[in-house]
Design an enzyme around this catalytic site. Structure first.
Site, mmCIF file in Angstrom:
data_model
loop_
_atom_site.group_PDB
_atom_site.id
_atom_site.type_symbol
_atom_site.label_atom_id
_atom_site.label_comp_id
_atom_site.label_asym_id
_atom_site.label_seq_id
_atom_site.Cartn_x
_atom_site.Cartn_y
_atom_site.Cartn_z
ATOM 1 N N ASP A 106 53.134 39.749 62.251
ATOM 2 C CA ASP A 106 52.549 39.658 60.915
ATOM 3 C C ASP A 106 53.652 39.859 59.874
ATOM 4 O OD1 ASP A 106 49.413 40.059 59.728
ATOM 5 O OD2 ASP A 106 51.063 40.581 58.392
ATOM 6 N N GLY A 145 37.810 41.122 54.514
ATOM 7 C CA GLY A 145 39.266 41.178 54.525
ATOM 8 C C GLY A 145 39.955 39.926 55.015
ATOM 9 N N HIS A 149 42.248 34.087 63.631
ATOM 10 C CA HIS A 149 43.381 34.831 64.189
ATOM 11 C C HIS A 149 42.922 36.236 64.532
ATOM 12 C CE1 HIS A 149 43.337 35.271 59.820
ATOM 13 N NE2 HIS A 149 43.781 36.509 60.015
#
Ligand code: 5GP
Ligand code: ZN
Length: 122
Positions: A31, A92, A99
């Protein structure tokens, strides 16, 4: 069977990203804005907008996806971790290509939640 899209960030990353793990139909990347010492995203190469659409994958692919998540965690050295999917903007989700977040590496049970991401970025 879902297909890749030209205008989607994660479709593009799945084609040409810097992977930490790659398997048939799935990639894993770090990330860009990690919320834990280890924060990896598992991305199917084929596009579905959200987890709500997971039924577009056939049974074999769905099984492979779950196995790939477990394999990825092992590959990046995690035995204890959290697997999380944000579904929809108020939960969110900021990138609308399915994913799975793998969060770990804290060495304790305090793997941070990232449920508040959308609010924080609004
Ligand atoms: P979501 O908020 O949709 O559940 O998760 C999207 C995640 O993608 C966020 O944790 C964000 O940091 C990450 N992200 C967004 N853009 C990029 C990018 O270009 N590269 C990488 N590696 N991660 C990204
Ligand atoms: Zn996509």
């Amino acid at each position: 069977m879902p297909k890749r899209r030209e205008d989607c960030l994660f479709c593009q990353i799945a084609r040409e990203g810097a992977y930490v793990h790659k398997g048939k139909g799935f990639v894993a990347i770090n990330d860009i804005n990690p919320k834990a010492p280890v924060h990896v995203l598992v991305i199917p190469e084929d596009h579905v907008d959200t987890f709500r659409d997971v039924g577009e994958f056939d049974a074999k692919e769905s099984k492979r996806m779950l196995e790939f998540i477990a394999e990825t965690a092992e590959k990046v050295g995690l035995t204890d971790y959290r697997v999380l999917v944000n579904v929809g903007p108020t939960a969110g989700q900021t990138v609308f290509h399915l994913h799975w977040h793998i969060l770990g590496g804290t060495g304790s049970a305090e793997v941070p939640s990232i449920v508040a991401t959308a609010e924080a970025e609004a």
